[in-house]
Scaffold this motif. Sequence first.
Motif, mmCIF file in Angstrom:
data_model
loop_
_atom_site.group_PDB
_atom_site.id
_atom_site.type_symbol
_atom_site.label_atom_id
_atom_site.label_comp_id
_atom_site.label_asym_id
_atom_site.label_seq_id
_atom_site.Cartn_x
_atom_site.Cartn_y
_atom_site.Cartn_z
ATOM 1 N N LEU A 1 0.789 3.981 -6.253
ATOM 2 C CA LEU A 1 0.330 2.657 -6.649
ATOM 3 C C LEU A 1 0.044 1.811 -5.416
ATOM 4 N N LEU A 2 -1.123 1.211 -5.374
ATOM 5 C CA LEU A 2 -1.396 0.194 -4.366
ATOM 6 C C LEU A 2 -0.672 -1.058 -4.851
ATOM 7 N N GLU A 3 0.207 -1.615 -4.015
ATOM 8 C CA GLU A 3 0.950 -2.812 -4.408
ATOM 9 C C GLU A 3 0.650 -3.949 -3.446
ATOM 10 N N VAL A 4 0.391 -5.116 -4.014
ATOM 11 C CA VAL A 4 0.223 -6.353 -3.255
ATOM 12 C C VAL A 4 1.167 -7.366 -3.888
ATOM 13 N N ALA A 5 2.021 -7.976 -3.068
ATOM 14 C CA ALA A 5 3.035 -8.868 -3.632
ATOM 15 C C ALA A 5 3.232 -10.099 -2.749
ATOM 16 N N PHE A 6 3.756 -11.125 -3.390
ATOM 17 C CA PHE A 6 4.028 -12.424 -2.772
ATOM 18 C C PHE A 6 5.483 -12.769 -3.108
ATOM 19 N N ARG B 1 6.053 -11.770 -7.012
ATOM 20 C CA ARG B 1 4.946 -11.662 -7.971
ATOM 21 C C ARG B 1 3.815 -10.897 -7.312
ATOM 22 N N GLY B 2 3.105 -10.138 -8.118
ATOM 23 C CA GLY B 2 1.995 -9.396 -7.557
ATOM 24 C C GLY B 2 1.359 -8.464 -8.559
ATOM 25 N N TYR B 3 0.735 -7.416 -8.032
ATOM 26 C CA TYR B 3 0.081 -6.445 -8.897
ATOM 27 C C TYR B 3 0.124 -5.066 -8.252
ATOM 28 N N THR B 4 -0.003 -4.046 -9.101
ATOM 29 C CA THR B 4 -0.160 -2.672 -8.647
ATOM 30 C C THR B 4 -1.403 -2.093 -9.309
ATOM 31 N N VAL B 5 -2.041 -1.163 -8.617
ATOM 32 C CA VAL B 5 -3.187 -0.435 -9.164
ATOM 33 C C VAL B 5 -2.922 1.050 -8.924
ATOM 34 N N GLU B 6 -2.996 1.839 -9.989
ATOM 35 C CA GLU B 6 -2.789 3.292 -9.900
ATOM 36 C C GLU B 6 -3.891 3.909 -9.046
ATOM 37 N N THR B 7 -3.490 4.647 -7.984
ATOM 38 C CA THR B 7 -4.481 5.217 -7.077
ATOM 39 C C THR B 7 -4.481 6.741 -7.055
ATOM 40 N N SER B 8 -3.622 7.384 -7.845
ATOM 41 C CA SER B 8 -3.605 8.852 -7.867
ATOM 42 C C SER B 8 -4.239 9.366 -9.151
ATOM 43 N N TYR B 9 -4.721 10.581 -9.090
ATOM 44 C CA TYR B 9 -5.314 11.216 -10.260
ATOM 45 C C TYR B 9 -4.273 11.964 -11.082
ATOM 46 N N LEU B 10 -3.091 12.188 -10.531
ATOM 47 C CA LEU B 10 -2.112 13.060 -11.169
ATOM 48 C C LEU B 10 -1.242 12.361 -12.201
ATOM 49 N N GLY B 11 -0.930 11.114 -12.002
ATOM 50 C CA GLY B 11 -0.036 10.405 -12.913
ATOM 51 C C GLY B 11 1.417 10.711 -12.617
ATOM 52 N N PHE B 12 2.301 10.190 -13.477
ATOM 53 C CA PHE B 12 3.746 10.346 -13.286
ATOM 54 C C PHE B 12 4.127 11.815 -13.312
#
Length: 168
Positions: free
Chosen positions: A101-106, A85-96
Motif C-alpha cells: 500500500l502506498l500510504e500518505v499520512a498527516f 489521518r491519511g490514505y492508502t492506495v493498493e499498489t500490488s497485483y497479488l492482494g492479501f
Amino acid sequence: MAFFVAAVLSGLSETALSAGSKPRQFKGSRLHYYTQLDIRSPGISTAFLRPINTTFSRNFGAGTLFALNITREVASTSKLLGSVRGYTVETSYLGFPDSWLLEVAFVEYDDGKYNGTLQLQGLAQQSLTELAITGGSGSFRGAKGYLVVTQVVDSLPTRTFRHDLTFL
C-alpha cells in the motif's frame, strides 16, 4: 468601510501573533505512540477509490481513507496525543497477504510538551512498514527521518500498532 478594514486588520494581527509564537522545538532523536484501528470504525472509508480491475489485478488501485487517534500507551483509553489521518492506495497485483500500500499520512501531535504536525509517506506492507518523515511544523518544523510500524495487538475487530519515529 473604515470600521470593516480595521476589524479585518485587527483579526490579521491576532493571527500573525499566534502564528509567530514558537512551540518548544523537539530535539530528541526518537519518539513513539500507539494507534488503535477498529475495522468497524467510522474513521475508515474503503470507498475512497475502487479497484481498477479485480478480475486481473485483485485490489490494485483501491484506496482507503483513515482517521485514527494516537495515544501514549497501548490501551485506547490512555492519554490522547492527537490523530493520524491519511490514505492508502493498493499498489500490488497479488492482494492479501502480499499487499503493498502506498500510504500518505498527516500526524497532529500534542503531548503537552511538544506540539506540531508530521507528514509521512511510504510503502506499507504486511511484513514491514517503514514510512519516511518528510516534514513537519511546530515542534517538528523541518523534520526528516523515518517511522517503523509494528503491530502489537491483533484482536479483531481491533488492531493496535506502535509507531516508532527516528529523526535524523
